[in-house]
Motif scaffolding. Structure first.
Motif, PDB file in Angstrom:
ATOM      1  N   GLN A   1      19.334 -13.529 -48.282  1.00  0.00           N
ATOM      2  CA  GLN A   1      18.966 -14.876 -48.205  1.00  0.00           C
ATOM      3  C   GLN A   1      20.078 -16.154 -48.378  1.00  0.00           C
ATOM      4  O   GLN A   1      19.903 -17.060 -47.626  1.00  0.00           O
ATOM      5  CB  GLN A   1      17.914 -15.283 -49.511  1.00  0.00           C
ATOM      6  CG  GLN A   1      16.749 -14.364 -49.739  1.00  0.00           C
ATOM      7  CD  GLN A   1      16.134 -14.457 -50.903  1.00  0.00           C
ATOM      8  OE1 GLN A   1      15.956 -15.742 -51.672  1.00  0.00           O
ATOM      9  NE2 GLN A   1      15.543 -13.556 -51.580  1.00  0.00           N
ATOM     10  N   VAL A   2      21.084 -15.500 -48.843  1.00  0.00           N
ATOM     11  CA  VAL A   2      22.134 -16.795 -49.299  1.00  0.00           C
ATOM     12  C   VAL A   2      23.397 -16.677 -48.069  1.00  0.00           C
ATOM     13  O   VAL A   2      23.985 -17.432 -47.925  1.00  0.00           O
ATOM     14  CB  VAL A   2      22.665 -16.599 -50.576  1.00  0.00           C
ATOM     15  CG1 VAL A   2      21.579 -16.717 -51.492  1.00  0.00           C
ATOM     16  CG2 VAL A   2      23.324 -15.200 -50.707  1.00  0.00           C
ATOM     17  N   SER A   3      23.433 -15.231 -47.335  1.00  0.00           N
ATOM     18  CA  SER A   3      24.380 -15.193 -46.648  1.00  0.00           C
ATOM     19  C   SER A   3      24.314 -15.259 -45.339  1.00  0.00           C
ATOM     20  O   SER A   3      25.107 -15.290 -44.153  1.00  0.00           O
ATOM     21  CB  SER A   3      25.167 -13.759 -46.880  1.00  0.00           C
ATOM     22  OG  SER A   3      24.163 -12.857 -46.326  1.00  0.00           O
ATOM     23  N   GLY A   4      22.881 -15.326 -44.776  1.00  0.00           N
ATOM     24  CA  GLY A   4      22.714 -15.079 -43.437  1.00  0.00           C
ATOM     25  C   GLY A   4      22.886 -13.821 -42.732  1.00  0.00           C
ATOM     26  O   GLY A   4      22.865 -13.940 -41.581  1.00  0.00           O
ATOM     27  N   GLY A   5      23.123 -12.903 -43.478  1.00  0.00           N
ATOM     28  CA  GLY A   5      23.382 -11.638 -42.980  1.00  0.00           C
ATOM     29  C   GLY A   5      24.734 -11.230 -42.778  1.00  0.00           C
ATOM     30  O   GLY A   5      25.285 -10.124 -42.373  1.00  0.00           O
ATOM     31  N   SER A   6      25.747 -12.208 -42.961  1.00  0.00           N
ATOM     32  CA  SER A   6      27.243 -11.871 -43.042  1.00  0.00           C
ATOM     33  C   SER A   6      27.970 -12.376 -43.736  1.00  0.00           C
ATOM     34  O   SER A   6      27.814 -12.845 -44.693  1.00  0.00           O
ATOM     35  CB  SER A   6      27.500 -12.860 -41.691  1.00  0.00           C
ATOM     36  OG  SER A   6      27.804 -14.168 -42.129  1.00  0.00           O
ATOM     37  N   PRO A   7      29.309 -11.254 -43.895  1.00  0.00           N
ATOM     38  CA  PRO A   7      30.108 -11.534 -45.141  1.00  0.00           C
ATOM     39  C   PRO A   7      30.785 -12.833 -45.167  1.00  0.00           C
ATOM     40  O   PRO A   7      30.629 -13.327 -46.416  1.00  0.00           O
ATOM     41  CB  PRO A   7      31.473 -10.505 -44.765  1.00  0.00           C
ATOM     42  CG  PRO A   7      30.515  -9.267 -44.036  1.00  0.00           C
ATOM     43  CD  PRO A   7      29.510 -10.235 -43.183  1.00  0.00           C
ATOM     44  N   ALA A   8      31.030 -13.408 -43.896  1.00  0.00           N
ATOM     45  CA  ALA A   8      31.529 -14.691 -44.124  1.00  0.00           C
ATOM     46  C   ALA A   8      30.562 -15.930 -44.604  1.00  0.00           C
ATOM     47  O   ALA A   8      30.657 -16.630 -45.243  1.00  0.00           O
ATOM     48  CB  ALA A   8      31.926 -15.436 -42.667  1.00  0.00           C
ATOM     49  N   GLY A   9      29.148 -15.481 -44.393  1.00  0.00           N
ATOM     50  CA  GLY A   9      28.361 -16.424 -45.019  1.00  0.00           C
ATOM     51  C   GLY A   9      27.986 -16.252 -46.361  1.00  0.00           C
ATOM     52  O   GLY A   9      28.055 -17.395 -47.047  1.00  0.00           O
ATOM     53  N   PHE A  10      28.380 -15.109 -46.767  1.00  0.00           N
ATOM     54  CA  PHE A  10      28.193 -15.114 -48.363  1.00  0.00           C
ATOM     55  C   PHE A  10      29.654 -15.656 -49.042  1.00  0.00           C
ATOM     56  O   PHE A  10      29.264 -16.076 -49.947  1.00  0.00           O
ATOM     57  CB  PHE A  10      28.353 -13.303 -48.522  1.00  0.00           C
ATOM     58  CG  PHE A  10      28.474 -13.015 -49.943  1.00  0.00           C
ATOM     59  CD1 PHE A  10      26.921 -12.989 -50.647  1.00  0.00           C
ATOM     60  CD2 PHE A  10      29.388 -12.619 -50.729  1.00  0.00           C
ATOM     61  CE1 PHE A  10      26.874 -12.766 -51.894  1.00  0.00           C
ATOM     62  CE2 PHE A  10      28.801 -12.121 -52.089  1.00  0.00           C
ATOM     63  CZ  PHE A  10      27.808 -12.279 -52.805  1.00  0.00           C
ATOM     64  N   VAL A  11      30.657 -15.535 -48.614  1.00  0.00           N
ATOM     65  CA  VAL A  11      31.965 -16.221 -48.971  1.00  0.00           C
ATOM     66  C   VAL A  11      31.718 -17.755 -48.884  1.00  0.00           C
ATOM     67  O   VAL A  11      32.050 -18.209 -49.786  1.00  0.00           O
ATOM     68  CB  VAL A  11      32.958 -15.831 -48.073  1.00  0.00           C
ATOM     69  CG1 VAL A  11      34.298 -16.578 -48.666  1.00  0.00           C
ATOM     70  CG2 VAL A  11      33.198 -14.340 -48.245  1.00  0.00           C
ATOM     71  N   ALA A  12      31.016 -18.270 -47.985  1.00  0.00           N
ATOM     72  CA  ALA A  12      30.666 -19.467 -47.926  1.00  0.00           C
ATOM     73  C   ALA A  12      29.780 -19.927 -48.921  1.00  0.00           C
ATOM     74  O   ALA A  12      29.746 -21.079 -49.548  1.00  0.00           O
ATOM     75  CB  ALA A  12      30.080 -20.082 -46.485  1.00  0.00           C
ATOM     76  N   HIS A  13      28.965 -19.108 -49.297  1.00  0.00           N
ATOM     77  CA  HIS A  13      27.785 -19.525 -50.141  1.00  0.00           C
ATOM     78  C   HIS A  13      28.380 -19.551 -51.614  1.00  0.00           C
ATOM     79  O   HIS A  13      28.169 -20.647 -52.508  1.00  0.00           O
ATOM     80  CB  HIS A  13      26.720 -18.539 -50.186  1.00  0.00           C
ATOM     81  CG  HIS A  13      26.034 -18.289 -51.434  1.00  0.00           C
ATOM     82  ND1 HIS A  13      25.029 -19.271 -51.726  1.00  0.00           N
ATOM     83  CD2 HIS A  13      26.125 -17.104 -52.419  1.00  0.00           C
ATOM     84  CE1 HIS A  13      24.584 -18.934 -53.103  1.00  0.00           C
ATOM     85  NE2 HIS A  13      25.317 -17.699 -53.522  1.00  0.00           N
ATOM     86  N   LEU A  14      29.558 -18.516 -52.068  1.00  0.00           N
ATOM     87  CA  LEU A  14      30.088 -18.567 -53.123  1.00  0.00           C
ATOM     88  C   LEU A  14      30.944 -19.842 -53.290  1.00  0.00           C
ATOM     89  O   LEU A  14      30.874 -20.577 -54.578  1.00  0.00           O
ATOM     90  CB  LEU A  14      31.011 -17.362 -53.252  1.00  0.00           C
ATOM     91  CG  LEU A  14      30.112 -16.005 -53.481  1.00  0.00           C
ATOM     92  CD1 LEU A  14      31.096 -14.784 -53.628  1.00  0.00           C
ATOM     93  CD2 LEU A  14      29.135 -16.005 -54.604  1.00  0.00           C
ATOM     94  N   ALA A  15      31.450 -20.281 -52.434  1.00  0.00           N
ATOM     95  CA  ALA A  15      32.497 -21.401 -52.198  1.00  0.00           C
ATOM     96  C   ALA A  15      31.670 -22.703 -52.797  1.00  0.00           C
ATOM     97  O   ALA A  15      31.986 -23.534 -53.379  1.00  0.00           O
ATOM     98  CB  ALA A  15      33.193 -21.644 -51.004  1.00  0.00           C
ATOM     99  N   PHE A  16      30.533 -22.690 -51.730  1.00  0.00           N
ATOM    100  CA  PHE A  16      29.594 -23.975 -52.027  1.00  0.00           C
ATOM    101  C   PHE A  16      29.099 -23.936 -53.341  1.00  0.00           C
ATOM    102  O   PHE A  16      28.875 -25.063 -54.103  1.00  0.00           O
ATOM    103  CB  PHE A  16      28.380 -23.864 -51.174  1.00  0.00           C
ATOM    104  CG  PHE A  16      27.658 -25.020 -50.991  1.00  0.00           C
ATOM    105  CD1 PHE A  16      28.161 -26.466 -50.573  1.00  0.00           C
ATOM    106  CD2 PHE A  16      26.287 -24.951 -51.446  1.00  0.00           C
ATOM    107  CE1 PHE A  16      27.283 -27.371 -50.721  1.00  0.00           C
ATOM    108  CE2 PHE A  16      25.416 -26.144 -51.431  1.00  0.00           C
ATOM    109  CZ  PHE A  16      25.966 -27.392 -51.192  1.00  0.00           C
TER     110      PHE A  16
END
Length: 357
Positions: free
Chosen positions: A110-125
């Motif tokens: 739900q939070v990453s869009g299915g990608s590690p980069a998306g997960f990191v961006a989520h954590l940063a936000f």
């Protein structure tokens, strides 16, 4: 004299004041109840009797939680910044960051869009926009910093500004800004009015009949305002109206203090007091058993009444984290609910492992 002794005892060991633990326990149960009940109602497409309880508690649920969280701030606020930050900032940020990762991993898709980069961006936000139910822990750290920075400002001025922010009903879309404006006044009240709050608790115990009568009047008034539509856009109930919202939050917090003091004189408070001593552990971990129990009950259809499903989900979401915290205590997973010495920036004054509470 009894009040003074109790308040001094509280300053020595904030976790051992029975009525404070009871108040924390009552608040955390109400918070879990809100999330559980609204989630069940959304999934089942309706409302049950528990929705009425949630609506009744809305005016005072979070105000009292923040008021109680500020009660012992005077104990540490005059320490140097390193010691203070360790106790009131790093402490909460440790649990926020740890459980941010845990909750985000559970909701990875739900939070990453299915990608590690998306997960990191989520954590940063999530460093600037508190994630999910963890916003409360995040705000405690922010409130602690703001209050120490402004502690030399005269109390009436601080209260006036904080009250104006709450009355202003700030809605920017940013959780940090909106919740700060809406809640800081209650945290300040706990900090600045702590002696009076302890006096109130002691007075309730001395005059229980008078206290019960006052609680009955409050319950009726709170119910009327909390359950009556206002008819105005943006303010669904009368309790949401500016000024009235602040007043109901303040009076409701006083009512919870009074009720907690009375309950603590009986054995009925024991479960709530235990919850209060582990309130943040419940807050951090209730989301998973809540979601799992809700999904299981709805999928199986064993229980079809929305109110009853909400009650079962609430009970499970409170009890499961308590059981889990007890199981991991003293194991390699202790760090989930106790901050290791490695994550202190100042020497721990008492235990080397600082509990989440």
């Amino acid at each position: 004299m009894r009040m003074a002794a109790e308040f001094q005892g509280a300053k020595r060991d904030e976790d051992r004041v029975p009525w404070v633990d009871t108040a924390k326990g009552l608040c955390i149960v109400l918070v879990v109840m809100m999330h559980a009940t609204l989630g069940v109602g959304e999934q089942m497409g309706g409302e049950g009797f528990m929705h009425w309880v949630v609506a009744f508690a809305r005016p005072f649920r979070m105000p009292d939680f923040f008021l109680v969280s500020g009660l012992f701030l005077s104990r540490v606020i005059d320490r140097d910044w390193r010691a203070y930050a360790d106790r009131r900032v790093v402490h909460f940020l440790y649990f926020y960051l740890l459980w941010l990762v845990i909750q985000s991993l559970v909701k990875y898709g739900q939070v990453s869009g299915g990608s590690p980069a998306g997960f990191v961006a989520h954590l940063a936000f999530a460093l600037i926009e508190p994630f999910g139910t963890l916003w409360f822990v995040y705000l405690l750290a922010v409130f602690s910093v703001a209050t120490k920075l402004l502690r030399k400002v005269p109390a009436p001025v601080l209260f006036g500004v904080a009250a104006a922010l709450q009355i202003g009903s700030v809605h920017t879309g940013w959780t940090l800004v909106d919740e700060f404006c809406g809640r800081w006044v209650y945290f300040l009240a706990g900090y600045l009015l702590a002696p009076r709050i302890f006096e109130l608790a002691a007075a309730a115990v001395r005059a229980p009949r008078l206290a019960l009568g006052a609680l009955l009047l409050w319950a009726v008034a709170n119910g009327v305002f909390a359950l009556t539509p206002s008819g105005l856009d943006g303010y669904p109930m009368l309790a949401n109206l500016p000024v009235l919202s602040l007043a109901l939050g303040a009076v409701g917090a006083v009512a919870v203090v009074t009720l907690s003091a009375l309950l603590t004189e009986t054995r009925a408070a024991d479960p709530l007091r235990y919850c209060g001593r582990h309130s943040i552990a419940i807050y951090l971990a209730f989301f998973l058993p809540m979601a799992a129990t809700r999904a299981a009950l709805i999928k199986t259809g064993i229980v079809t009444d929305i109110g009853l499903v909400s009650m079962i989900v609430t009970a499970t979401a409170v009890v499961a984290p308590l059981a889990f915290e007890r199981i991991v205590r003293g194991t390699p997973l202790f760090f989930l609910f106790r901050r290791p010495a490695l994550f202190h920036i100042a020497p721990a004054r008492r235990p080397m492992l600082q509990p989440a509470e």
